[in-house]
Each structure stands twice: as C-alpha cells, then as structure tokens.
Design a protein around this motif. Structure first.
Motif, PDB file in Angstrom:
ATOM      1  N   PRO A 221       0.802  -1.230   0.000  1.00  6.86           N
ATOM      2  CA  PRO A 221       0.000   0.000   0.000  1.00  6.86           C
ATOM      3  C   PRO A 221       0.837   1.283   0.000  1.00  6.86           C
ATOM      4  CG  PRO A 221      -0.754  -1.501   1.706  1.00  6.86           C
ATOM      5  CD  PRO A 221       0.470  -2.111   1.123  1.00  6.86           C
ATOM      6  N   PHE A 222       1.993   1.266   0.677  1.00  6.63           N
ATOM      7  CA  PHE A 222       2.748   2.533   0.737  1.00  6.63           C
ATOM      8  C   PHE A 222       3.407   2.872  -0.587  1.00  6.63           C
ATOM      9  CE2 PHE A 222       6.993   0.822   1.113  1.00  6.63           C
ATOM     10  CZ  PHE A 222       6.842  -0.371   1.797  1.00  6.63           C
ATOM     11  N   GLN A 225       0.570   4.447  -2.563  1.00  2.00           N
ATOM     12  CA  GLN A 225       0.373   5.822  -2.105  1.00  2.00           C
ATOM     13  C   GLN A 225       1.488   6.741  -2.601  1.00  2.00           C
ATOM     14  OE1 GLN A 225      -2.097   7.222  -1.042  1.00  2.00           O
ATOM     15  NE2 GLN A 225      -1.337   9.175  -0.303  1.00  2.00           N
ATOM     16  N   HIS A 240      11.389   4.750  -1.323  1.00  2.00           N
ATOM     17  CA  HIS A 240      10.491   3.861  -0.585  1.00  2.00           C
ATOM     18  C   HIS A 240      10.724   2.369  -0.790  1.00  2.00           C
ATOM     19  CE1 HIS A 240       8.313   7.281   0.792  1.00  2.00           C
ATOM     20  NE2 HIS A 240       8.108   7.702  -0.429  1.00  2.00           N
ATOM     21  N   ARG A 243      15.305   0.414   0.831  1.00  2.00           N
ATOM     22  CA  ARG A 243      15.613  -0.154   2.138  1.00  2.00           C
ATOM     23  C   ARG A 243      14.837  -1.439   2.402  1.00  2.00           C
ATOM     24  NH1 ARG A 243      15.983   3.342   7.382  1.00  2.00           N
ATOM     25  NH2 ARG A 243      14.357   4.661   6.528  1.00  2.00           N
ATOM     26  N   HIS A 244      13.562  -1.443   1.949  1.00  2.00           N
ATOM     27  CA  HIS A 244      12.752  -2.639   2.169  1.00  2.00           C
ATOM     28  C   HIS A 244      13.284  -3.814   1.367  1.00  2.00           C
ATOM     29  CE1 HIS A 244       9.470  -0.586   4.278  1.00  2.00           C
ATOM     30  NE2 HIS A 244       9.848   0.451   3.559  1.00  2.00           N
ATOM     31  N   ILE A 317      18.164  -1.859  10.992  1.00  2.00           N
ATOM     32  CA  ILE A 317      17.565  -1.140   9.866  1.00  2.00           C
ATOM     33  C   ILE A 317      16.067  -0.891  10.067  1.00  2.00           C
ATOM     34  CG2 ILE A 317      17.049  -1.238   7.398  1.00  2.00           C
ATOM     35  CD1 ILE A 317      19.662  -2.470   6.876  1.00  2.00           C
ATOM     36  N   PRO A 319      12.971   0.216  11.852  1.00  2.00           N
ATOM     37  CA  PRO A 319      12.678   1.008  13.058  1.00  2.00           C
ATOM     38  C   PRO A 319      11.700   0.334  14.002  1.00  2.00           C
ATOM     39  CG  PRO A 319      11.643   1.983  11.118  1.00  2.00           C
ATOM     40  CD  PRO A 319      12.547   0.889  10.639  1.00  2.00           C
ATOM     41  N   ARG A 320      10.893  -0.588  13.472  1.00  2.00           N
ATOM     42  CA  ARG A 320       9.934  -1.253  14.348  1.00  2.00           C
ATOM     43  C   ARG A 320      10.642  -2.101  15.397  1.00  2.00           C
ATOM     44  NH1 ARG A 320       6.295  -3.110   9.373  1.00  2.00           N
ATOM     45  NH2 ARG A 320       8.404  -3.269   8.590  1.00  2.00           N
TER      46      ARG A 320
ATOM     47  N   ASP B 102      -1.295   1.900   6.597  1.00  2.00           N
ATOM     48  CA  ASP B 102      -0.395   1.053   5.796  1.00  2.00           C
ATOM     49  C   ASP B 102       0.147   1.807   4.592  1.00  2.00           C
ATOM     50  OD1 ASP B 102      -1.114  -0.912   7.474  1.00  2.00           O
ATOM     51  OD2 ASP B 102      -2.373  -2.009   6.058  1.00  2.00           O
ATOM     52  N   ALA B 103      -0.530   2.892   4.226  1.00  2.00           N
ATOM     53  CA  ALA B 103      -0.127   3.646   3.038  1.00  2.00           C
ATOM     54  C   ALA B 103       1.109   4.504   3.294  1.00  2.00           C
ATOM     55  CB  ALA B 103      -1.280   4.514   2.568  1.00  2.00           C
ATOM     56  N   LEU B 104       1.569   4.537   4.552  1.00  2.00           N
ATOM     57  CA  LEU B 104       2.790   5.291   4.834  1.00  2.00           C
ATOM     58  C   LEU B 104       3.961   4.318   4.995  1.00  2.00           C
ATOM     59  CD1 LEU B 104       1.583   8.022   7.355  1.00  2.00           C
ATOM     60  CD2 LEU B 104       1.705   8.098   4.869  1.00  2.00           C
ATOM     61  N   ASP B 105       5.098   4.707   4.450  1.00  2.00           N
ATOM     62  CA  ASP B 105       6.302   3.882   4.514  1.00  2.00           C
ATOM     63  C   ASP B 105       6.691   3.638   5.969  1.00  2.00           C
ATOM     64  OD1 ASP B 105       8.819   2.781   4.386  1.00  2.00           O
ATOM     65  OD2 ASP B 105       9.407   3.975   2.641  1.00  2.00           O
ATOM     66  N   PRO B 106       6.661   2.377   6.429  1.00  2.00           N
ATOM     67  CA  PRO B 106       6.947   2.116   7.847  1.00  2.00           C
ATOM     68  C   PRO B 106       8.378   2.442   8.271  1.00  2.00           C
ATOM     69  CG  PRO B 106       6.767   0.058   6.608  1.00  2.00           C
ATOM     70  CD  PRO B 106       6.333   1.163   5.693  1.00  2.00           C
ATOM     71  N   PHE B 107       9.275   2.653   7.304  1.00  2.00           N
ATOM     72  CA  PHE B 107      10.670   2.937   7.642  1.00  2.00           C
ATOM     73  C   PHE B 107      10.949   4.436   7.787  1.00  2.00           C
ATOM     74  CE2 PHE B 107      12.983  -1.112   5.954  1.00  2.00           C
ATOM     75  CZ  PHE B 107      12.216  -1.864   6.825  1.00  2.00           C
ATOM     76  N   LEU B 108       9.967   5.281   7.451  1.00  2.00           N
ATOM     77  CA  LEU B 108      10.229   6.720   7.470  1.00  2.00           C
ATOM     78  C   LEU B 108       9.413   7.404   8.554  1.00  2.00           C
ATOM     79  CD1 LEU B 108      10.271   7.732   3.697  1.00  2.00           C
ATOM     80  CD2 LEU B 108      12.195   7.572   5.249  1.00  2.00           C
ATOM     81  N   TYR B 113       8.912  12.039   5.786  1.00  2.00           N
ATOM     82  CA  TYR B 113       8.146  11.611   4.617  1.00  2.00           C
ATOM     83  C   TYR B 113       7.430  12.802   3.979  1.00  2.00           C
ATOM     84  CZ  TYR B 113       4.326   9.420   2.022  1.00  2.00           C
ATOM     85  OH  TYR B 113       3.432   9.067   1.060  1.00  2.00           O
ATOM     86  N   PHE B 144       7.265   7.382  13.906  1.00  2.00           N
ATOM     87  CA  PHE B 144       7.111   6.454  12.784  1.00  2.00           C
ATOM     88  C   PHE B 144       5.620   6.133  12.665  1.00  2.00           C
ATOM     89  CE2 PHE B 144      11.600   5.653  13.754  1.00  2.00           C
ATOM     90  CZ  PHE B 144      12.125   5.671  12.476  1.00  2.00           C
TER      91      PHE B 144
END
Lengths: 328, 263
Positions: A221-222, A225, A240, A243-244, A317, A319-320, B102-108, B113, B144
């Motif tokens: 989804p990101f 977007q 975007h 990194r993933h 890497i 952040p979660r 979910d539409a936002l990049d989880p790493f940023l 962003y 985040f």
C-alpha cells in the motif's frame, strides 16, 4: 536490558551449537576408518614395531574409552588448544589462522561483489518486471544459479588464464617468490579469478531474491500511495523501495556464510588457492584429524557469526525493532 | 448554485462513462459511472462496502492493478486525462487520502516523509502550519507511522494529501471510527479547501458525515451511481429523492428513524 538478554540468548545458542557440532564430528571421525597413527607416520609405517605403535597409542590416549577421549578433547578445546596438525606439523590454531586470512580475502571480495551486483541486477529486474531487461537478467540468474561452481571456475580458468593469459593459473602468489616479497597487489591479482567465480554465482542468487522481494514490495500500500503522490521510477525506488528490498538480501547474504564457505572450498581446489578450503580437503585426504576437527569447529562458529549479524542488522535497519515494537 | 452540471464546465474534474472490468474474474466492477466535481465543491460518494467507491478514487489516478481494465473519458480543467499525463497530476493537482496507515512507509518518520513530498521554499514552515491546523503536535513529526494512534494516523493521512497543495483531494474513507464530536475537526480541512476554491471527492460509507460536509451526494450501489442529488434534497421524508435505495438510506439515519416512529 533487552539487548543484554538477546545477546545472552545468542551466546547460549552458540555454546549449544558448538557442543553439538563437536560431538557429531567427533562421532563421525571415531567411526571413520582413519587410523591416526598410520596417518601420522605415513610411509614409514613398516619400520615401526607394534610395541612402538602401542606406546604412541598410550601417549595419545587412544586406549581410553571414546567418552573419555571426547572429554579430554573438549577440555583442551576450552583451553583454546586445538592440538597439532599432522600434515603441517604446526599447532592447528596457527594453521587455521594462516589459511583463514587467505580465505577471508577471497571470500570477502566475493561476498561484497555478489551482494552489490545481486542488488543492482535484482532491482533493475524488479523495477522492469516482465520487460526485456528483466527477462535477460532472469535468464542469466537462472542459468548461473544452476551452474556448478567448480565447472564455472574451470571455464574462467580456461578462458582468462590459459587462453588469454590475463590472469595467473593458480596459487595465491607468484611462483618462486618469497613470502615477504609478495605485495598486496600480487595477492589481489591472484585472488581475482577465484573471487569472480564465487561472486558471479552468488550474484545470481541475490539477484533473484532481490527481484522477488522488490516485486512484492511494489505491491504494498505505501508504494501505491507514493505513486499517488506523484513519485515514479528511480526516485520511487530510492525513497520507498530500496531499504525494504535490500534488507532481506543482506540478511540472506549474511546467513549464507555457510554456502560461501562451501563454495570457497571448491573454488580453492580449482585454483589451487591455499586457503582454508584447500586445508580442509588436505586434512580429510591426509587423515589429519586434529586439523579437520579444528576447521569444522571454526567454520561452525563462522557460519554462526554470519547468522548473528543477519539478525542484528535486521533489527538496526527496521525502526519497528529499534523502537522495541517487535520482539528482538 | 448547488446543481452543477457537466455541460459547459471547463474547470474541475469530469468523469464520463467509467467502466471497470476484472479481466480474470470476468466481472464488471463499476458500470457506466459519470460524475463531475467543480471548483469549490465537495462531492460525496456514499455506498456500502464493496460498491466500488474506492475503485473510483484509484481509477481517477489511473492506479488500478493490471488485472482491472479501465474504460472512461476523463477531463481535468478541460484537458483529457490519460495514462501519459496523469503522473504529472498525481499528488500535485489531484491527491489521495488513503484509507489506512499502511499507506505510509513504515521505515520513514512521518515528518521526513512529508518533507520529501514538498517542493519550494519554507518547507518546514509550511509543514508546521498544515500540521498544527490539523491539531497535531509538532513532536509527532518524529514518529514512525506505527507509533501513531488511530486518530493521529487519520489526520496525518489528511496532512499527506495537503502538503503538495492540490486542487482536488480524493478522500477515501477519511472518517472511520471518528465520533460525532470530533467529526467537525476532521472535516474542517475539507471546508477550508472549499473556501480556497478547491474541490473534494469525499468517499465514505458514513452517510452522516457526507451530509455534513458535501454539496452534492452521489449514491453508489453495486458499481453504479444510482443517484446524484444536492444535499438540500435530503430533507423531511426524502420526497425529493429519486431512488428508493437513497430514500431508505436517508430514512435509516437515527434521527429520522426516531421522527418516523414517533409520528
């Protein structure tokens, strides 16, 4: 606190792993038909009387029961005493350290080249899914993934060393040169072909994984977007997807230290490169039990370190993990 | 003034005969939908889940997955919109407020962003302005996406559409889980846009919120728009409404139920 318990857990794993590896290799070696005394004495076996042979057996503790032998071996291991190599006539730890350095140069170059090459190729293929470039990269990768390393090494050797004469045919330094006179450039020059063999094969694997992961990421989804925000092409990838995408590739690459080591053994054989791989083959063929056991233990530790780094990297890497949202 | 037709309209967005067809499942998802959104107008699209509302937003941006075939004529400020020129419009002219975090990049971090999306001078300043106008705390810029609560996430998503200062916002379900008291706060940016001469396509199944914010309401059912009526038609027993489904929707609102039963 969480980091401490993580490290403690990993350390426990390491200890258990090394113990199990030591136990299994000890069992295998004691079941094998290798006669350590014959391996030690070699061709002079006929000149040794049965009495002398028995004295050596007592001296080495071969008369003791297997569990006793195992315990005494483990105890010396704990004192960092790996014993004496029979073919090199030097302490095992010294032999391994020496060979390991040569292998490290080979494996290090191959490791970095295949990682970078694999990520670049995989990313191009993934971004151009089903395009011409993607097809070419996929074909290249599938062919190379199924290519045996030693065969590919021989092919490179025939073309670049024998045919074109650009690279040396083998060894890690020029023939007839004293150890002290070998420059780093000489070493590099000799390591190129074996490293290329290893890395070209490794590249294919990483490229396929990277491509797969990138295609999966591009469906998330990101990314949709980000496209809705007007991003596309390289800037979309850079901001975007990058990194993933590299995360699993790097992690996989660290975790594949075992394969790297295995590949290095074959490549070192083909190129007569005097590294750890060459040593393990010599030890096996020459019945050098202390060296064989030592290398097995060290390489188990090496593979563990790779897996450990893969784990740690993921946590740095993403952040979660950093924020402790996901469990270490 | 409320009844804006497509004829003679040159500004805003016009969609003519939009049809979406799923190639593999051989199914028509959206059938012959026509809709226009003029400047300074908020058009709500209401309908049940699965009626094709979200597809509508994605089809305007030409972002549907490959397996969905899209047929329509689309005009933006009088110019045809197609696969080739839509990338220049995305985000900058027509922005999307997505449904979930979910539409936002989880790493940023969300602040980073949003900044990368912005162009020109005083980015930081402009971002802070948008941020605080949505009632968000400046400290939260360093969060985040996964650290945001549901309500915070909702407003951050709205901010992500506002930062590029678009002329049309496609808001895909911007109000789920928002209670009646905080609803006005979430709807405020849309009213603000309207005052600035911009437009909003407000996609929702929250009929109550639609009535509160929209100028016109399009009712979608089963992939078709069955009725487009100005919000003033939703009054009394709904006698001005054409379609029985629309009437049923209107009469099913809590306050109307109460009135009907009481009578």
């Amino acid at each position: 606190m969480q980091i401490l318990s993580f490290l403690l857990k990993k350390l426990t794993y390491l200890v258990i792993l090394l113990f199990v590896v030591a136990l299994i290799t000890f069992l295998l070696v004691s079941l094998s038909p290798i006669d350590p005394i014959r391996a030690y004495i070699g061709a002079d076996m006929l000149q040794v009387s049965p009495e002398q042979k028995e004295q050596i057996e007592i001296y080495w503790g071969l008369k003791e029961s297997k569990p006793e032998q195992f315990i005494s071996w483990i105890t010396s291991l704990l004192k960092a005493d790996f014993g004496t190599s029979l073919i090199y006539r030097a302490p095992v730890s010294e032999v391994i350290a020496d060979k390991f350095f040569a292998s490290l140069l080979l494996m290090g170059i191959a490791w970095i080249l295949s990682l970078v090459g694999g990520i670049v190729l995989g990313s191009i293929a993934g971004m151009r899914q089903n395009g011409l470039l993607d097809r070419i990269i996929q074909l290249y990768s599938y062919v190379l993934v199924s290519t045996p390393g030693f065969w590919f090494g021989l092919l490179l050797l025939m073309i670049f060393a024998v045919g074109l004469g650009i690279f040396p045919i083998g060894l890690a330094s020029p023939i007839g040169m004293l150890e002290g006179n070998v420059s780093f450039l000489d070493r590099l020059y000799h390591v190129i072909l074996p490293a290329l063999t290893l890395s070209i094969l490794g590249t294919a694997n990483i490229a396929l994984h990277t491509r797969e992961k990138l295609i999966e990421i591009l469906k998330s989804p990101f990314i949709l977007q980000a496209k809705a925000q007007g991003l596309k092409g390289f800037s979309l990838y850079k901001r975007h997807a990058f990194r993933h995408t590299i995360l699993p590739a790097i992690s996989l690459h660290f975790a594949s230290f075992g394969e790297l080591f295995g590949g290095a053994i074959l490549a070192e054989q083909v190129f007569s490169y005097p590294g750890l791989g060459q040593a393990v083959v010599d030890a096996g063929l020459g019945g050098d039990v202390p060296l064989l056991l030592g290398i097995v233990i060290i390489s188990a530790g090496f593979v563990f370190v790779g897996n450990f780094l893969a784990d740690v990297l993921y946590k740095i890497i993403d952040p979660r993990f950093r924020k402790g949202l996901m469990k270490l | 003034m409320l009844w804006k037709g497509t004829i003679g309209m040159t500004q805003g967005l016009i969609i003519k005969n939009l049809s979406l067809y799923h190639k593999y499942e051989k199914m028509t998802l959206v059938n012959n939908v026509s809709l226009s959104i003029a400047p300074s107008e908020i058009v709500a699209v209401v309908g049940a889940s699965g009626s094709g509302k979200s597809l509508l937003a994605h089809s305007i941006l030409h972002l549907l997955p490959e397996e969905i075939e899209q047929n329509c004529e689309m005009l933006w400020n009088g110019e045809t919109v197609n696969q080739h020129n839509i990338p220049q419009l995305r985000g900058k002219k027509i922005a999307l407020i997505p449904q979930t975090i979910d539409a936002l990049d989880p790493f940023l971090k969300v602040g980073k962003y949003l900044l990368t999306l912005m162009k020109g001078k005083n980015k930081q300043h402009r971002l802070h302005k948008i941020w605080s106008s949505l009632g968000l705390d400046i400290d939260w810029l360093a969060y985040f996406p996964f650290e945001l609560s549901g309500g915070m996430a909702r407003r951050v998503l709205i901010a992500s559409a506002l930062v590029q200062n678009p002329n049309l916002i496609l808001a895909d379900e911007p109000t789920p889980g928002v209670d009646a008291d905080t609803l006005s706060g979430v709807l405020a940016p849309f009213n603000q846009m309207k005052q600035e001469g911009k437009s909003v396509l407000f996609i929702t199944h929250d009929f109550f919120a639609a009535l509160k914010v929209a100028d016109r309401i399009a009712v979608m059912d089963n992939g078709e728009i069955i009725e487009v009526s100005p919000v003033s038609f939703f009054a009394g027993d709904g006698e001005k409404l054409k379609h029985t489904y629309t009437k049923a929707l209107w009469q099913a609102l809590p306050q109307n139920c109460f009135v009907n039963n009481w009578r």
